[in-house]
Write a protein that holds these residues in place. Structure first.
Motif, mmCIF file in Angstrom:
data_model
loop_
_atom_site.group_PDB
_atom_site.id
_atom_site.type_symbol
_atom_site.label_atom_id
_atom_site.label_comp_id
_atom_site.label_asym_id
_atom_site.label_seq_id
_atom_site.Cartn_x
_atom_site.Cartn_y
_atom_site.Cartn_z
ATOM 1 N N LYS A 148 0.836 -1.207 0.000
ATOM 2 C CA LYS A 148 0.000 0.000 0.000
ATOM 3 C C LYS A 148 0.872 1.259 0.000
ATOM 4 N N ILE A 149 1.924 1.259 0.794
ATOM 5 C CA ILE A 149 2.824 2.409 0.851
ATOM 6 C C ILE A 149 3.469 2.649 -0.511
ATOM 7 N N ALA A 150 3.872 1.570 -1.183
ATOM 8 C CA ALA A 150 4.505 1.699 -2.501
ATOM 9 C C ALA A 150 3.536 2.321 -3.502
ATOM 10 N N ARG A 151 2.268 1.927 -3.437
ATOM 11 C CA ARG A 151 1.266 2.504 -4.340
ATOM 12 C C ARG A 151 1.087 3.994 -4.053
ATOM 13 N N ARG A 152 1.015 4.345 -2.785
ATOM 14 C CA ARG A 152 0.841 5.755 -2.430
ATOM 15 C C ARG A 152 2.062 6.573 -2.829
ATOM 16 N N ALA A 153 3.241 5.976 -2.743
ATOM 17 C CA ALA A 153 4.469 6.678 -3.123
ATOM 18 C C ALA A 153 4.489 7.001 -4.619
ATOM 19 N N GLN A 154 3.701 6.268 -5.390
ATOM 20 C CA GLN A 154 3.581 6.536 -6.826
ATOM 21 C C GLN A 154 2.425 7.494 -7.134
ATOM 22 N N HIS A 155 1.930 8.166 -6.100
ATOM 23 C CA HIS A 155 0.875 9.182 -6.208
ATOM 24 C C HIS A 155 -0.522 8.613 -6.410
ATOM 25 N N GLU A 156 -0.696 7.298 -6.258
ATOM 26 C CA GLU A 156 -2.048 6.761 -6.363
ATOM 27 C C GLU A 156 -2.890 7.331 -5.223
ATOM 28 N N PRO A 157 -4.089 7.829 -5.525
ATOM 29 C CA PRO A 157 -4.932 8.402 -4.467
ATOM 30 C C PRO A 157 -5.192 7.393 -3.355
ATOM 31 N N ILE A 158 -5.102 7.860 -2.138
ATOM 32 C CA ILE A 158 -5.279 6.953 -1.002
ATOM 33 C C ILE A 158 -6.689 6.370 -0.992
ATOM 34 N N GLN A 159 -7.653 7.119 -1.553
ATOM 35 C CA GLN A 159 -9.033 6.604 -1.590
ATOM 36 C C GLN A 159 -9.134 5.344 -2.443
ATOM 37 N N TYR A 160 -8.363 5.267 -3.521
ATOM 38 C CA TYR A 160 -8.375 4.058 -4.342
ATOM 39 C C TYR A 160 -7.662 2.906 -3.637
ATOM 40 N N ILE A 161 -6.637 3.230 -2.890
ATOM 41 C CA ILE A 161 -5.885 2.179 -2.184
ATOM 42 C C ILE A 161 -6.744 1.529 -1.109
ATOM 43 N N ILE A 162 -7.479 2.356 -0.355
ATOM 44 C CA ILE A 162 -8.322 1.785 0.706
ATOM 45 C C ILE A 162 -9.723 1.454 0.198
ATOM 46 N N GLY A 163 -10.066 1.960 -1.011
ATOM 47 C CA GLY A 163 -11.335 1.614 -1.629
ATOM 48 C C GLY A 163 -12.539 2.346 -1.080
ATOM 49 N N GLU A 164 -12.319 3.500 -0.440
ATOM 50 C CA GLU A 164 -13.443 4.169 0.208
ATOM 51 C C GLU A 164 -13.195 5.661 0.326
ATOM 52 N N GLN A 165 -14.300 6.426 0.306
ATOM 53 C CA GLN A 165 -14.244 7.860 0.555
ATOM 54 C C GLN A 165 -15.543 8.286 1.223
ATOM 55 N N GLU A 166 -15.458 9.159 2.201
ATOM 56 C CA GLU A 166 -16.659 9.666 2.853
ATOM 57 C C GLU A 166 -17.186 10.870 2.079
ATOM 58 N N PHE A 167 -18.513 10.927 1.931
ATOM 59 C CA PHE A 167 -19.166 12.050 1.262
ATOM 60 C C PHE A 167 -20.488 12.323 1.949
#
Length: 279
Positions: A62-81
């Motif tokens: 997960k850290i490696a994905r975030r280090a490549q600028h992938e939005p954290i919402q896609y990594i965890i699969g969720e966003q509050e709205f």
């Protein structure tokens, strides 16, 4: 990373990997919480617990994905709205806090005590449709999107929040799949980014381009949507749309012939929501 470190050390290592991002520490902590399926309070009270090797491997991925600028919402699969936890994937635009101004504008103008019909154009994750259905228990909503993959995400979110029975999801280019219907309100957060605009890597490289870009001026969708909406709104019906920075005057020109045209600014004072009523 080695295979025997504490949670505190894991957060520190993750933070270091994500520097110089201003959200490095927060992101590292959130990704560890998701990896362990624990909340922040538990994490803070167990700093010396050792992370299991398989959890460490998942965390580093997960850290490696975030280090490549992938939005954290896609990594965890969720966003509050609007207080609702929504599933998101790279097939949908990540819901933003500024879009909540559109929900607030709609709730301030639409009746809460009788049945109404609303169309949500470009529903994406279903954020707008679901928030309105959740707040307006007598409303029925037609949620339209050109992407079947986005509609699948939106339908899942509607089921999750127990509003699926009042939302009709349809594959459609704008209002094409609702031509014989009439609505009390049409709402939309359409693509409005100019193709010449330079976006941050985490937006440009990961979020769906069809949900972002709308021609050289960013106005292509509005030029099509506004006349379609006028034809399908009931007399006195509301059109409410999110708009981009610097688009106020152009949108005002496109809304000539409508009544009660107004703009609502976001917390930074930027006109963010365009509102008009069908004369």
């Amino acid at each position: 990373m080695n295979d025997s470190i504490t949670l505190r050390e894991a957060i520190k290592m993750g933070t270091n990997r994500l520097d110089p991002s201003p959200t490095a520490s927060r992101d590292a902590e959130l990704l560890l919480m998701r990896t362990l399926d624990k909340d922040r309070a538990w994490l803070l009270t167990h700093p010396r617990d050792v992370i299991a090797p398989e959890q460490l491997a998942a965390y580093e991925e997960k850290i490696a994905r975030r280090a490549q600028h992938e939005p954290i919402q896609y990594i965890i699969g969720e966003q509050e709205f609007f207080g609702l936890a929504l599933q998101v994937s790279p097939t949908v635009l990540i819901p933003r806090p500024e879009t909540e101004h559109l929900i607030e504008a709609a709730l301030a103008r639409l009746p809460h005590d009788r049945a109404i019909r609303i169309a949500d154009i470009g529903t994406g994750s279903g954020a707008i449709a679901i928030a309105l259905a959740h707040s307006l228990p007598q409303a029925t909503i037609v949620a339209l999107d050109i992407s079947p993959a986005a509609l699948a995400v939106a339908q899942g979110n509607a089921v999750r929040h127990n509003v699926a029975a009042r939302i009709d999801f349809r594959e459609s280019d704008l209002l094409a799949a609702a031509q014989d219907e009439r609505f009390d309100a049409i709402v939309s957060n359409p693509p409005y980014v100019a193709t010449t605009e330079e976006l941050e890597p985490q937006v440009r490289d990961y979020e769906p381009s069809t949900a972002l870009y709308a021609g050289e001026s960013g106005l292509d969708i509005y030029r099509r949507l506004i006349p379609q909406a006028k034809a399908l709104l009931k007399p006195g019906g509301w059109l409410m749309m999110e708009i981009g920075q610097g688009q106020r005057d152009a949108i005002a020109d496109l809304l000539q012939g409508w009544s009660g045209v107004e703009f609502i600014a976001d917390l930074q004072g930027i006109p963010r929501v365009a509102i008009a009523q069908n004369a």
